[in-house]
Design a protein around this motif. Structure first.
Motif, PDB file in Angstrom:
ATOM      1  N   LEU A  49      27.441  62.466 -54.046  1.00 21.59           N
ATOM      2  CA  LEU A  49      27.137  61.144 -54.581  1.00 21.59           C
ATOM      3  C   LEU A  49      28.379  60.578 -55.265  1.00 21.59           C
ATOM      4  N   MET A  50      28.569  59.286 -55.126  1.00 20.67           N
ATOM      5  CA  MET A  50      29.673  58.607 -55.779  1.00 20.67           C
ATOM      6  C   MET A  50      29.409  58.559 -57.285  1.00 20.67           C
ATOM      7  N   VAL A  51      30.447  58.803 -58.072  1.00 22.39           N
ATOM      8  CA  VAL A  51      30.340  58.658 -59.521  1.00 22.39           C
ATOM      9  C   VAL A  51      30.343  57.162 -59.827  1.00 22.39           C
ATOM     10  N   PRO A  52      29.322  56.671 -60.541  1.00 22.66           N
ATOM     11  CA  PRO A  52      29.303  55.240 -60.895  1.00 22.66           C
ATOM     12  C   PRO A  52      30.566  54.870 -61.674  1.00 22.66           C
ATOM     13  N   TYR A  53      31.039  53.660 -61.469  1.00 25.35           N
ATOM     14  CA  TYR A  53      32.252  53.204 -62.153  1.00 25.35           C
ATOM     15  C   TYR A  53      32.090  51.751 -62.574  1.00 25.35           C
ATOM     16  N   VAL A  54      32.935  51.353 -63.521  1.00 19.55           N
ATOM     17  CA  VAL A  54      32.980  49.974 -63.996  1.00 19.55           C
ATOM     18  C   VAL A  54      34.437  49.534 -63.977  1.00 19.55           C
ATOM     19  N   VAL A  55      34.658  48.331 -63.480  1.00 14.58           N
ATOM     20  CA  VAL A  55      35.993  47.724 -63.511  1.00 14.58           C
ATOM     21  C   VAL A  55      35.974  46.660 -64.603  1.00 14.58           C
ATOM     22  N   ASP A  56      36.798  46.851 -65.624  1.00 15.78           N
ATOM     23  CA  ASP A  56      36.929  45.894 -66.720  1.00 15.78           C
ATOM     24  C   ASP A  56      38.045  44.928 -66.351  1.00 15.78           C
ATOM     25  N   TRP A  57      37.717  43.644 -66.322  1.00 12.32           N
ATOM     26  CA  TRP A  57      38.687  42.614 -65.944  1.00 12.32           C
ATOM     27  C   TRP A  57      39.290  41.933 -67.173  1.00 12.32           C
TER      28      TRP A  57
END
Length: 167
Positions: free
Chosen positions: A29-37
């Protein structure tokens, strides 16, 4: 902030999700991620945990912290979508939000793991037309989304998967 930026951010996160999923083992499973802009351009952070549910919860908490600081963000994870026949299919779930945008954008794309293949078309929530109307009718949603994909260093690979998707 308007739909142009939000769709760009979602495109970037989609490219990241396609890249990660394409190199994972079929049962991983892909590890959830967040991109901070925020200032300084995109900064992606993964949120691993013992279970996928815990990882998604960490991702949600990270998004709330970014929203609290009034910044734009996009995020990716994998999930399951129930089909009308009751079966389930894997989906990439991309969300994006920003200050001044009433609803977060969610884009999903079905995929198969072995070999990694995108399936069907994009699913946009809230419904594409309602979202566009809320944002002043910007009809460049998908062109901005593609520009976000192209901003990612793995864009060529991602676009190859999009162009060769299973109908």
């Amino acid at each position: 902030m308007d739909i142009s930026a939000l769709s760009f951010y979602a495109g970037y996160a989609f490219c990241q999700a396609v890249y990660v999923q394409s190199i994972l083992e079929s049962d991983a499973l892909m590890v959830p991620y967040v991109v901070d802009w925020g200032e300084g351009g995109p900064h992606a952070s993964p949120y691993p945990a013992q279970t996928q549910a815990d990882a998604v919860q960490l991702q949600i908490e990270a998004i709330k912290a970014i929203e609290h600081d009034s910044r734009a963000w996009s995020a990716g994870r994998d999930g399951l979508l129930k089909r009308s026949d009751g079966s389930e299919i894997d989906v990439l779930v991309i969300t994006a939000g920003a200050e001044g945008v009433k609803h977060n954008l969610e884009v999903m794309h079905m995929y198969k793991t072995t070999p990694f293949t995108l399936v069907g078309n994009f699913i946009v929530q809230p419904p594409h037309d309602a979202f566009l109307e809320e944002q002043g009718g910007n009809r460049n949603f998908f062109s901005n989304f593609v520009e976000g994909v192209k901003a990612h260093r793995f864009s060529d690979s991602c676009m190859g998967y999009v162009e060769n998707k299973e109908k």
